[in-house]
Scaffold this active site. Structure first.
Site, short mmCIF file in Angstrom:
data_model
loop_
_atom_site.label_atom_id
_atom_site.label_comp_id
_atom_site.label_asym_id
_atom_site.label_seq_id
_atom_site.Cartn_x
_atom_site.Cartn_y
_atom_site.Cartn_z
CG HIS A 26 0.65 5.38 4.07
ND1 HIS A 26 -0.03 5.27 5.26
CD2 HIS A 26 1.49 4.32 4.29
CE1 HIS A 26 0.36 4.04 6.06
NE2 HIS A 26 1.10 3.33 5.28
CG HIS A 41 -0.25 -0.21 2.52
ND1 HIS A 41 0.31 -1.46 2.93
CD2 HIS A 41 0.21 0.68 3.53
CE1 HIS A 41 0.83 -1.13 4.04
NE2 HIS A 41 0.71 -0.10 4.47
P1 AMP Z 1 1.71 0.43 7.31
O1 AMP Z 1 2.48 0.75 8.57
O2 AMP Z 1 2.48 1.03 6.31
O3 AMP Z 1 1.64 -1.07 7.14
O4 AMP Z 1 0.50 0.94 7.73
C1 AMP Z 1 -0.87 0.47 7.79
C2 AMP Z 1 -1.87 1.10 8.03
O5 AMP Z 1 -3.17 0.84 7.66
C3 AMP Z 1 -1.97 2.42 9.16
O6 AMP Z 1 -1.81 3.88 9.17
C4 AMP Z 1 -3.47 1.93 9.79
O7 AMP Z 1 -3.74 3.31 10.37
C5 AMP Z 1 -4.01 1.70 8.74
N1 AMP Z 1 -5.17 0.66 8.69
C6 AMP Z 1 -5.38 -0.55 9.26
N2 AMP Z 1 -6.35 -1.16 9.50
C7 AMP Z 1 -7.26 0.08 8.60
C8 AMP Z 1 -8.58 -0.25 8.20
N3 AMP Z 1 -9.35 -1.16 8.43
N4 AMP Z 1 -9.02 0.93 7.23
C9 AMP Z 1 -8.19 1.73 7.05
N5 AMP Z 1 -6.84 1.87 7.42
C10 AMP Z 1 -6.39 0.99 8.22
#
Ligand code: AMP
Length: 128
Positions: A112, A110
């Site tokens: 951001h 993903h």
């Molecule tokens: P990463 O540390 O790059 O893997 O970031 C994962 C991101 O996913 C974090 O910013 C979380 O806040 C976000 N996240 C986790 N679960 C969900 C969800 N159900 N819907 C939207 N964002 C999420």
């Protein structure tokens, strides 16, 4: 939980479940290549996530193994989402965490998109 960013792909990860519509998301955009939704714990006024439609654990996996059409379509989708979120004029930051040191938490690749305010320096200075 922090993950390695390496295959195998875990079909039960939360973003896989969002892609299968098993759990909801606050959707911004979707096409054949990508789904974009608002981060559940926003760290800026604009904090979106864009995920590819395919079983890739991280950027390393995606960059090495995804078909060219998906890499192209996903890139286009990221730029499009930033535009529709209104941050193209003011600027934004893309972050793609991969593996332990980056603190990647979700094992589905993903990007951001962060913006809507001045984000400051890219990383906090290293403590002396
Ligand atoms: P990463 O540390 O790059 O893997 O970031 C994962 C991101 O996913 C974090 O910013 C979380 O806040 C976000 N996240 C986790 N679960 C969900 C969800 N159900 N819907 C939207 N964002 C999420």
């Amino acid at each position: 939980m922090v993950v390695s960013g390496k295959p195998p792909y875990d079909e039960s990860n939360i973003f896989a479940r969002i892609l299968r519509s098993e759990i909801p998301c606050n959707k911004i955009f979707e096409d054949d290549f990508a789904l974009a939704f608002h981060d559940i714990r926003p760290q800026a006024p604009v904090h979106a996530l864009v995920i590819p439609k395919g079983p890739y654990v991280s950027f390393a996996d995606f960059g090495a193994n995804a078909p060219a059409e998906l890499i192209f379509g996903f890139s286009r989708a990221v730029a499009h989402v930033a535009k529709i979120l209104g941050v193209e004029e003011t600027g934004y930051r893309l972050i793609a965490n991969m593996g332990w040191d980056s603190h990647q938490e979700v094992p589905h690749y993903h990007v951001h998109i962060l913006g809507g305010r001045k984000l400051g320096v890219m990383l906090a200075p290293i403590e002396p």
